[in-house]
Design a protein around this motif. Structure first.
Motif, PDB file in Angstrom:
ATOM      1  N   ALA A  10       0.826  -1.210   0.000  1.00 55.67           N
ATOM      2  CA  ALA A  10       0.000   0.000   0.000  1.00 55.67           C
ATOM      3  C   ALA A  10       0.860   1.259   0.000  1.00 55.67           C
ATOM      4  N   THR A  11       1.905   1.271   0.825  1.00 54.67           N
ATOM      5  CA  THR A  11       2.777   2.442   0.913  1.00 54.67           C
ATOM      6  C   THR A  11       3.485   2.705  -0.414  1.00 54.67           C
ATOM      7  N   ALA A  12       4.041   1.653  -1.014  1.00 55.23           N
ATOM      8  CA  ALA A  12       4.765   1.804  -2.281  1.00 55.23           C
ATOM      9  C   ALA A  12       3.833   2.222  -3.407  1.00 55.23           C
ATOM     10  N   LEU A  13       2.661   1.586  -3.481  1.00 53.36           N
ATOM     11  CA  LEU A  13       1.717   1.900  -4.553  1.00 53.36           C
ATOM     12  C   LEU A  13       1.199   3.332  -4.413  1.00 53.36           C
ATOM     13  N   CYS A  14       0.918   3.751  -3.189  1.00 52.70           N
ATOM     14  CA  CYS A  14       0.450   5.121  -2.967  1.00 52.70           C
ATOM     15  C   CYS A  14       1.527   6.146  -3.326  1.00 52.70           C
ATOM     16  N   LYS A  15       2.769   5.842  -3.006  1.00 51.50           N
ATOM     17  CA  LYS A  15       3.850   6.760  -3.362  1.00 51.50           C
ATOM     18  C   LYS A  15       3.983   6.861  -4.874  1.00 51.50           C
ATOM     19  N   GLU A  16       3.870   5.737  -5.556  1.00 52.86           N
ATOM     20  CA  GLU A  16       3.947   5.727  -7.019  1.00 52.86           C
ATOM     21  C   GLU A  16       2.814   6.559  -7.627  1.00 52.86           C
ATOM     22  N   LEU A  17       1.612   6.487  -7.023  1.00 53.27           N
ATOM     23  CA  LEU A  17       0.440   7.175  -7.568  1.00 53.27           C
ATOM     24  C   LEU A  17       0.187   8.528  -6.897  1.00 53.27           C
TER      25      LEU A  17
END
Length: 395
Positions: A10-17
Motif C-alpha cells: 500500500a505504501t509503495a503503490l500510494c507513493k507511485e500514484l
C-alpha cells in the motif's frame, strides 16, 4: 507477515500514484487485492486501469503469494519464467507500471533472503528486480537487494604500433642474432678477405640506402590504412533515429522474425524485419518507441523487405533480448547523437566493409543500463537511450 506485506504494498503503490497511504490502511481486515483495487480506483484513470486483465492478474499474484519457503520459491520461479520475454510486467516493455510496484513490494522480502544458489536459478527475476530498485523512486522504501554481477569488458582490438611493424619487417632475424649461440660466432677474416668484403659492403650499403628510401616512401601507406580503419569504426557513420512502431506482425515464413511498420518522421513509414519473435509478440511491439539504424542497405529477409535495424540489448547467452528504450519526450525521427563524434553519417552503409560490425563491438549498456558507444551515451533531446539490462551488448 501478511499484514506487513500489505502495508508495504500500500505504501509503495500510494507513493507511485502520489496518494496518502494512511487513508487506505484504516481497515486491517481488507485483503491485498481489495486494497490495491481501492488505491488504483482512487486515481483519475483508475477505472480504465482496472479493466486491464494483465494488471488484475498481477494484483491476484500479490494477493495469493505464499509465505512458506517452498511454495514461495515456486511462485518466484513462475515469475522468473514470465520475465523471460519481457523487461517489465506491463506497458509493452516501455516503462514500469503499478503492476511492477505491487509485485516488487510483494516479493522483495523473499528475494532478499535467497541464497546464491537459488539466485542463480532465477536470472530473469533478478534482472527485473535490479532494474526496479535502480530505476523506480519507491525502491528506497526497501532494503537494497545485493546482487553479484558479471563485469562487462567491451572487446579491445590490439593495434600494433608502426615502430613494431617496421621492426618486424626490417629485422626478421633479430631473434637469431641475439641468441648468442656458438654457431653465430664467426671466425676472424684474413687480410685478403677484407677487400672483397668492402666491395660487398659498398654494394650492400647502396642497396641499403635504396631500401631505406623505399621504406621512407612507404611509411605513409600504413598511416593511411590506420586512418581508413579509424574511419570505418566511427559511430558517426551510423544514422541512428527514434522511431515509432505503428504496426507489427509475424513474418509469413520465419517463426523467429517480426515485421514492423515504423514511423521515423518521413513521408512514408519504413518496413523493418527484426529477429524478436521469440521475445515479443506483435502486440507488445506495437505503439512502442524504438531506436533504429536507418542507413543500413535495404535488404530482404526471407523474401520480406527490410529498411533498417532496430537496436536491441541482450545478455551474454541471448536468452533476454529487448529493444533499446527511448526516453519519454524523445521526438519521432530525431537523430541520436554521440558527444565528440560529429561526423556526417554515410548515405548508405557499405556491407562489404562491415562497418556496422566494427562499430557494434563497442556498443554496450553501462552499469545503469544507459546505451553507449565506448562509454559515450546514445543521447536524444530528452536524455539518453536506455535498457533494463546493464552491461549488455547492443546490436
Amino acid at each position: 507477515m501478511a499484514s506487513n506485506r500489505k502495508q508495504l504494498i500500500a505504501t509503495a503503490l500510494c507513493k507511485e500514484l502520489s496518494l496518502d497511504p494512511k487513508q487506505f490502511l484504516r481497515n486491517p481486515e481488507k485483503d491485498i487485492k481489495s486494497l490495491c483495487i481501492e488505491i488504483i480506483s482512487s486515481t483519475p484513470s483508475g477505472a480504465a486501469l482496472l479493466k486491464d486483465n494483465e494488471l488484475m492478474k498481477w494484483i491476484e499474484f500479490a494477493d495469493k503469494f505464499p509465505g512458506d519457503s517452498e511454495p514461495c520459491f515456486k511462485a518466484l520461479s513462475e515469475l522468473n519464467e514470465e520475465l523471460v520475454k519481457i523487461s517489465v510486467l506491463l506497458g509493452n516493455g516501455f516503462e514500469h507500471s503499478a503492476a511492477d510496484i505491487i509485485v516488487f513490494s510483494t516479493v522483495h522480502s523473499s528475494v532478499i533472503g535467497l541464497s546464491k544458489l537459488d539466485q542463480d536459478k532465477l536470472p530473469h527475476l533478478l534482472r527485473w528486480v535490479d532494474y526496479i530498485q535502480n530505476m523506480v523512486d519507491v525502491a528506497n522504501l526497501f532494503e537494497r537487494i545485493k546482487l553479484e554481477k558479471v563485469e562487462f569488458d567491451p572487446p579491445v582490438v590490439k593495434v600494433m604500433k608502426k615502430a613494431e611493424v617496421d621492426s618486424n619487417v626490417k629485422n626478421p632475424e633479430q631473434g637469431k642474432k641475439e641468441s648468442g649461440s656458438a654457431e653465430n660466432v664467426k671466425p676472424k677474416k684474413s687480410a685478403e678477405d677484407v677487400k672483397p668484403k668492402k666491395n660487398a659492403d659498398a654494394k650492400k650499403a647502396a642497396g641499403g640506402n635504396q631500401t631505406t628510401t623505399d621504406n621512407k616512401n612507404n611509411k605513409k601507406v600504413p598511416e593511411k590504412e590506420v586512418d581508413e580503419k579509424d574511419k570505418d569504426i566511427s559511430v558517426s557513420l551510423l544514422k541512428v533515429q527514434i522511431g515509432h512502431i505503428r504496426k507489427a506482425w509475424k513474418h509469413p515464413s520465419a517463426d523467429s522474425l517480426l515485421v514492423e511498420e515504423i514511423d521515423v518522421g518521413e513521408a512514408k513509414c519504413r518496413q523493418v524485419v527484426s529477429g524478436l519473435a521469440k521475445y515479443f509478440t506483435p502486440e507488445q511491439m506495437t505503439n512502442r518507441l524504438v531506436v533504429l539504424i536507418t542507413n543500413m542497405k535495404p535488404s530482404k529477409l526471407r523474401d520480406v523487405a527490410s529498411e533498417g535495424m532496430v537496436l536491441c540489448a541482450s545478455n551474454d547467452d541471448h536468452t533476454v533480448v529487448e529493444p533499446l528504450i527511448a526516453p519519454e519526450g524523445a521526438k519521432v525521427g530525431e537523430c541520436v547523437s554521440f558527444s565528440g563524434h560529429d561526423g556526417k553519417p554515410e548515405d548508405v552503409l557499405n556491407p562489404k566493409k562491415k562497418q556496422f560490425d566494427k562499430i557494434a563491438v563497442n556498443l554496450f549498456t553501462d552499469d545503469n543500463g544507459v546505451a553507449t558507444f565506448k562509454g559515450i551515451p546514445f543521447m536524444t533531446s530528452a536524455g539518453p537511450c536506455t535498457s533494463s539490462l546493464p552491461r549488455a551488448s547492443i546490436k
